[in-house]
Design a protein around this motif. Sequence first.
Motif, PDB file in Angstrom:
ATOM      1  N   GLU A   1      -9.548  -3.570 -71.047  1.00 54.48           N
ATOM      2  CA  GLU A   1      -9.578  -2.589 -69.968  1.00 54.48           C
ATOM      3  C   GLU A   1     -10.965  -2.562 -69.345  1.00 54.48           C
ATOM      4  OE1 GLU A   1      -6.959  -1.330 -68.932  1.00 54.48           O
ATOM      5  OE2 GLU A   1      -5.575  -1.601 -70.603  1.00 54.48           O
ATOM      6  N   ASN A   2     -11.032  -2.514 -68.021  1.00 53.13           N
ATOM      7  CA  ASN A   2     -12.299  -2.564 -67.305  1.00 53.13           C
ATOM      8  C   ASN A   2     -12.680  -1.173 -66.828  1.00 53.13           C
ATOM      9  OD1 ASN A   2     -14.518  -3.220 -65.634  1.00 53.13           O
ATOM     10  ND2 ASN A   2     -13.650  -5.235 -65.211  1.00 53.13           N
ATOM     11  N   CYS A   3     -13.853  -0.718 -67.249  1.00 53.32           N
ATOM     12  CA  CYS A   3     -14.359   0.604 -66.844  1.00 53.32           C
ATOM     13  C   CYS A   3     -15.619   0.487 -65.986  1.00 53.32           C
ATOM     14  CB  CYS A   3     -14.645   1.458 -68.068  1.00 53.32           C
ATOM     15  SG  CYS A   3     -13.199   1.849 -69.064  1.00 53.32           S
ATOM     16  N   GLU A   4     -15.862  -0.682 -65.406  1.00 52.48           N
ATOM     17  CA  GLU A   4     -17.041  -0.884 -64.570  1.00 52.48           C
ATOM     18  C   GLU A   4     -16.863  -0.159 -63.230  1.00 52.48           C
ATOM     19  OE1 GLU A   4     -20.253  -1.209 -63.409  1.00 52.48           O
ATOM     20  OE2 GLU A   4     -20.207  -2.742 -64.991  1.00 52.48           O
ATOM     21  N   VAL A   5     -17.775   0.779 -62.912  1.00 52.42           N
ATOM     22  CA  VAL A   5     -17.652   1.562 -61.678  1.00 52.42           C
ATOM     23  C   VAL A   5     -18.856   1.370 -60.760  1.00 52.42           C
ATOM     24  CG1 VAL A   5     -16.132   3.307 -62.675  1.00 52.42           C
ATOM     25  CG2 VAL A   5     -18.603   3.600 -62.838  1.00 52.42           C
ATOM     26  N   ASP A   6     -19.698   0.405 -61.068  1.00 49.20           N
ATOM     27  CA  ASP A   6     -20.806   0.079 -60.176  1.00 49.20           C
ATOM     28  C   ASP A   6     -20.251  -0.777 -59.030  1.00 49.20           C
ATOM     29  OD1 ASP A   6     -23.032  -0.813 -58.853  1.00 49.20           O
ATOM     30  OD2 ASP A   6     -24.133  -1.393 -60.662  1.00 49.20           O
ATOM     31  N   PRO A   7     -20.269  -0.277 -57.785  1.00 50.30           N
ATOM     32  CA  PRO A   7     -19.676  -1.032 -56.659  1.00 50.30           C
ATOM     33  C   PRO A   7     -20.262  -2.421 -56.477  1.00 50.30           C
ATOM     34  CG  PRO A   7     -20.198   1.227 -55.997  1.00 50.30           C
ATOM     35  CD  PRO A   7     -20.825   1.014 -57.342  1.00 50.30           C
TER      36      PRO A   7
ATOM     37  N   ASP B   1     -10.723  -2.964 -56.766  1.00 52.32           N
ATOM     38  CA  ASP B   1     -10.535  -2.590 -58.172  1.00 52.32           C
ATOM     39  C   ASP B   1     -11.252  -1.297 -58.541  1.00 52.32           C
ATOM     40  OD1 ASP B   1      -9.107  -4.937 -58.557  1.00 52.32           O
ATOM     41  OD2 ASP B   1     -10.908  -6.080 -59.082  1.00 52.32           O
ATOM     42  N   LEU B   2     -12.082  -0.772 -57.642  1.00 48.72           N
ATOM     43  CA  LEU B   2     -12.944   0.349 -57.990  1.00 48.72           C
ATOM     44  C   LEU B   2     -12.150   1.588 -58.395  1.00 48.72           C
ATOM     45  CD1 LEU B   2     -15.845   1.280 -58.237  1.00 48.72           C
ATOM     46  CD2 LEU B   2     -15.800   1.959 -55.835  1.00 48.72           C
ATOM     47  N   ALA B   3     -11.118   1.919 -57.657  1.00 49.39           N
ATOM     48  CA  ALA B   3     -10.342   3.134 -57.964  1.00 49.39           C
ATOM     49  C   ALA B   3      -9.687   3.030 -59.340  1.00 49.39           C
ATOM     50  CB  ALA B   3      -9.281   3.359 -56.875  1.00 49.39           C
ATOM     51  N   GLU B   4      -9.156   1.849 -59.663  1.00 48.05           N
ATOM     52  CA  GLU B   4      -8.536   1.664 -60.972  1.00 48.05           C
ATOM     53  C   GLU B   4      -9.558   1.772 -62.088  1.00 48.05           C
ATOM     54  OE1 GLU B   4      -6.222  -1.808 -63.566  1.00 48.05           O
ATOM     55  OE2 GLU B   4      -6.581  -2.083 -61.412  1.00 48.05           O
ATOM     56  N   HIS B   5     -10.734   1.184 -61.880  1.00 47.82           N
ATOM     57  CA  HIS B   5     -11.782   1.259 -62.884  1.00 47.82           C
ATOM     58  C   HIS B   5     -12.263   2.695 -63.092  1.00 47.82           C
ATOM     59  CE1 HIS B   5     -13.015  -3.255 -62.294  1.00 47.82           C
ATOM     60  NE2 HIS B   5     -11.741  -3.094 -62.624  1.00 47.82           N
ATOM     61  N   GLN B   6     -12.366   3.458 -61.989  1.00 47.06           N
ATOM     62  CA  GLN B   6     -12.767   4.861 -62.112  1.00 47.06           C
ATOM     63  C   GLN B   6     -11.741   5.653 -62.909  1.00 47.06           C
ATOM     64  OE1 GLN B   6     -13.222   5.840 -57.960  1.00 47.06           O
ATOM     65  NE2 GLN B   6     -15.427   5.421 -57.948  1.00 47.06           N
TER      66      GLN B   6
END
Length: 426
Positions: free
Chosen positions: A389-395, A402-407
């Motif tokens: 699972e990816n939790c990277e939220v640095d744009p 993918d940002l919304a899913e990671h957030q």
Amino acid sequence: MLTCSEPIRPDTCFLLLLLLQGFLSRRLKQSLRRTRSQPKLSRHCSIKANPTGTADTSQESLLSTGCVSSLELRMDQSVIIKPVHSSLLGQDYCFEVTTTTGTKCFSCRSAAERDKWMENLRRAVHPNKDNSRRLENVLTVWVIEAKDLPAKKRYFCELCLDDNLYARTSCKLKTDNIFWGERFDFSSLPPVASITLHLYKDTDRKRKKDKSSYVGLVNIPAAAVSGRQLVEKWYSVSTPSTLRGTGGSRPDLPGGQGGASSSVPTVRVKARYQSIVILPMEQYKEFAEYISANYLLLCSTLEASISLRAKEELAAALVHILHSTGKAKDFLTDLMMAEVDRCRDNDQLIFRENTLATKSIEEYLKLIGQKYLQDALGEFIKALYESDENCEVDPSRCAAADLAEHQANLRMCCELAFCKILDSYR
């Protein structure tokens, strides 16, 4: 400081815990099952480090009746009693006993239970242990990261001491670099001459040990990392096309397939090997009495004249000694009040400097809080660490799509972690 507009209700917490299975995905649950069902003793820590090694050993639980009576112990220096790292059996709190007749592995319910069994067995083998001079071999190894390996592959390392397998890292996917950041601590070791990391590419699990999965090795002489300080270096990987046992940090080694690539795979390792002389217990009595009665004078005298690293070592030693004698609470209280008095005119500096007081508090928190953290968050963090699972939220480090899913992943992880903490009050 974290704040929230309203607390998480118990029913919400329960629902979030139920969501854990769905959120952490099938891949995470498979990794959990793989971890728990992994005790294939053909990969036990007594095997030699080779892709086709096997071991003749058995595993028993100390919780069952009658199993210990089958273990024959003699007052013999050749008997080795040591903990088994959880990465080898997929099970925590195990130890093994090696005698002239073979090796047996035992599992316990907790680290405290395992340590008690090991200490009692060692005393049975060496009843005069506390009254004799002895040598204690201790090793700390951080397997940090690797670079210059083919991308989009998963890699893991096996840690061997003198060709005996002692631990295994988790499998990590190669993106920019591979980061493990895993620490291994070993004590009561037999004398160690070399520390070897075998690097593998994770392949089909039915063929994990085939030749195509082996990348190479790093060999570190124990003498090169002996001393009081940790030694951190990048080490070149000796590939199968080079001579075995000459890993180390040789920049001239060919990389890739038979030297086809100019870049050489390297692994960053931090290690320290110590052979500590332990005197008979009675020779420490006067020193222990002095520390118990004069710890404030000792700290105030040494504070200004020792380095930060020495402060960390001294604080750790004092906390462990005084905790074992029941004086840790008084020691910390007196040290904290002395710190407050010292900073009375500069209260913004209280507990914000690198002093023996702050280092002692850090060490005490590690000593006392480690079991709680393991019980409360250990399984959750391990599962999350092994998941994809990816939790990277640095744009700047992930695609905008993918940002919304990671957030959402990160929010759910944080809520689950808080629920684990709330649920740990019992």
